[in-house]
Design a protein around this motif. Structure first.
Motif, PDB file in Angstrom:
ATOM      1  N   LEU A 170       0.816  -1.211   0.000  1.00 32.87           N
ATOM      2  CA  LEU A 170       0.000   0.000   0.000  1.00 32.87           C
ATOM      3  C   LEU A 170       0.849   1.260   0.000  1.00 32.87           C
ATOM      4  O   LEU A 170       0.343   2.369   0.063  1.00 32.87           O
ATOM      5  N   SER A 171       2.176   1.115  -0.083  1.00 25.97           N
ATOM      6  CA  SER A 171       3.038   2.278   0.135  1.00 25.97           C
ATOM      7  C   SER A 171       3.029   3.242  -1.043  1.00 25.97           C
ATOM      8  O   SER A 171       3.444   4.385  -0.916  1.00 25.97           O
ATOM      9  N   GLY A 172       2.569   2.791  -2.216  1.00 23.26           N
ATOM     10  CA  GLY A 172       2.591   3.672  -3.376  1.00 23.26           C
ATOM     11  C   GLY A 172       1.544   4.773  -3.332  1.00 23.26           C
ATOM     12  O   GLY A 172       1.634   5.742  -4.066  1.00 23.26           O
ATOM     13  N   LYS A 173       0.537   4.635  -2.496  1.00 25.60           N
ATOM     14  CA  LYS A 173      -0.576   5.575  -2.550  1.00 25.60           C
ATOM     15  C   LYS A 173      -0.561   6.604  -1.431  1.00 25.60           C
ATOM     16  O   LYS A 173      -0.854   7.768  -1.654  1.00 25.60           O
ATOM     17  N   PHE A 174      -0.241   6.167  -0.215  1.00 18.96           N
ATOM     18  CA  PHE A 174      -0.310   7.065   0.935  1.00 18.96           C
ATOM     19  C   PHE A 174       1.006   7.092   1.702  1.00 18.96           C
ATOM     20  O   PHE A 174       1.789   6.161   1.652  1.00 18.96           O
ATOM     21  N   GLY A 175       1.186   8.128   2.471  1.00 19.96           N
ATOM     22  CA  GLY A 175       2.316   8.189   3.390  1.00 19.96           C
ATOM     23  C   GLY A 175       3.310   9.269   3.015  1.00 19.96           C
ATOM     24  O   GLY A 175       3.650   9.445   1.846  1.00 19.96           O
ATOM     25  N   ALA A 176       3.763  10.022   4.040  1.00 22.36           N
ATOM     26  CA  ALA A 176       4.751  11.074   3.827  1.00 22.36           C
ATOM     27  C   ALA A 176       6.142  10.490   3.972  1.00 22.36           C
ATOM     28  O   ALA A 176       6.391   9.688   4.862  1.00 22.36           O
TER      29      ALA A 176
END
Ligand SMILES: *Cc1c(COP(=O)(O)O)cnc(C)c1O
Length: 423
Positions: A170-176
């Motif tokens: 899921l790291s491609g969509k959210f997170g700074a």
């Protein structure tokens, strides 16, 4: 005995919570099938399994357990989780916030989707939500503007964790990223009495070390920001068993998390949160499908998969079995004529009821070789991202629902005691 109710719209969040008649509770899936002869997909809920999993997870996780509602928002499921001790909910839309608030006026609801509509922020705040996730300065401004003059917010900065370890990334969509997250954390600290860091390592995470890596990243963000946090949220991703896939036991994950959190040297008042979805609900629901047709390959010798056309598919509860992910699920034959399923097993693939050729589930699924039109097949581990993903595509939106008391087809070692039954 009454038949299970039918004609339920596919999206539970659109139905009024009051509109849920409780389904009849029967001893076993086989009995429901023998009584109702379901001609539409029959969803079998095992409230005792949801309850036991919730009890198990809340009893062992050293902090607050937020159930990720999107995984399975069925009110019967939410009630069973509540009975198992779940009091916190991770909601990702205004619809989920409304549903949970309607069912549980006293629940703690946390809005953990990092990109929200302004309307959703306003409505959630009005319904008592105080904690909001974010991964950018633009979202911080939206939250502050739509809740003004709130002085009781909790702001949770979502980190982009390092890749790896999970079946769903899921790291491609959210997170700074690190530097931005540190700057954002400082801004949040100035704007709200409660701040925290959160991440999601990816769903069905088979590598406990992924949580350690994400916590180490959180440590770097805290050091760089130079401000204390009040909440450390390790997210969801805790795995369950599927055929041929047995994940490490929950204790391995909890040990890595305890170690990673200890290294952060967090202040004593800091709360630890988790947001499990799949781990709480996957085993508690199965779907009984009916065989519409069987086609055997030409020159058949029993080694190549035969095709079963069934009445549910990738636009129904079986999207994770489709060609994109190709997951296998546990299956069990329920013969239509009551014969004993004695034929030696052989591989089958499934085709769903819609006209789309992508409505295909390659499996292979091992079933007794004499499966015939009219037989039923129970497909297990569909409590997570199964019924939640159903659509009305091609007019196949009908389903029947029932509650049963028998154990699920597959259990995950280290989560539930084997053979757990309803009390
Ligand atoms: C989907 C989701 C979860 C639940 O993930 P599982 O892999 O089902 O445990 C938790 N938190 C967030 C923010 C999510 O988007």
């Amino acid at each position: 005995m009454s038949k299970p109710p039918r004609h339920r719209p596919p999206a539970p969040v659109r139905r009024a919570a009051g509109g849920y008649a409780r389904a009849a509770v029967l001893p076993s899936v086989a009995e429901v099938v023998a009584t109702a002869h379901p001609g539409v997909p029959l969803h079998c809920l095992r409230p005792h399994t949801f309850r036991a999993n919730a009890r198990r997870f809340t009893g062992r996780f050293p902090g607050d357990v937020l159930y990720a509602v999107k995984c399975n928002p069925e009110p019967a499921v939410l009630r069973a989780l509540w009975a198992g001790g779940i009091r916190h909910f991770d909601a990702a839309s205004a619809g989920e916030v409304r549903l949970v608030r309607q069912l549980f006026p006293k629940a703690d609801i946390h809005f953990m989707h990092p990109v929200k509509s302004r309307e959703a922020i306003r409505e959630a705040y009005a319904l008592g939500v105080r904690d909001f996730a974010l991964d950018g300065g633009d979202e911080l401004e939206k939250i502050l503007a739509e809740t003004r003059p709130a002085h009781d917010l909790g702001l949770m900065v979502r980190l982009a964790p390092p890749r790896g370890g999970a079946v769903y990334d899921l790291s491609g969509k959210f997170g700074a990223p690190l530097a931005e997250a540190a700057a954002l954390l400082r801004l949040c600290r100035a704007a709200a009495p409660r701040v925290g860091l959160c991440f999601h390592v990816g769903s069905q995470c088979l590598d406990p070390a992924a949580y350690g890596r994400a916590l180490a990243l959180a440590g770097r963000v805290i050091a760089e920001a130079g401000v204390p946090i009040d909440v450390m949220d390790v997210g969801g991703g805790f795995p369950v068993s599927y055929p041929d896939e047995v994940p490490p036991p929950l204790d391995d994950y909890l040990a890595v998390i305890a170690d990673g959190v200890a290294r952060l040297g967090l202040p004593g008042h800091c709360r630890l949160w988790s947001e499990p979805g799949r781990a709480l609900v996957a085993p508690g629901q199965s779907v009984v499908v009916q065989v519409l047709a069987r086609r055997d390959p030409a020159g058949e010798d029993g080694t190549r998969p035969a095709a079963l056309y069934i009445n549910d598919g990738v636009y129904g509860a079986l999207s994770d079995a489709g060609t994109a992910l190709g997951w296998r699920f546990p299956v069990q034959l329920i013969p239509a004529d009551g014969r004993a399923p004695e034929a030696p097993p052989r591989p089958f693939e499934f085709f769903g009821p819609t006209c789309d050729s992508a409505d295909r589930m390659r499996g292979p699924f091992q079933l007794p070789g004499d499966v015939a039109e009219g037989d039923w097949i129970e497909i297990g581990q569909l409590g997570a991202y199964g019924s939640a993903l159903r659509t009305a595509f091609n007019g196949f939106d009908q389903a029947a629902w029932s509650e049963v008391r028998d154990p699920p087809l597959l259990e995950t070692p280290g989560y539930l005691a084997k053979g757990s039954r309803a009390a």
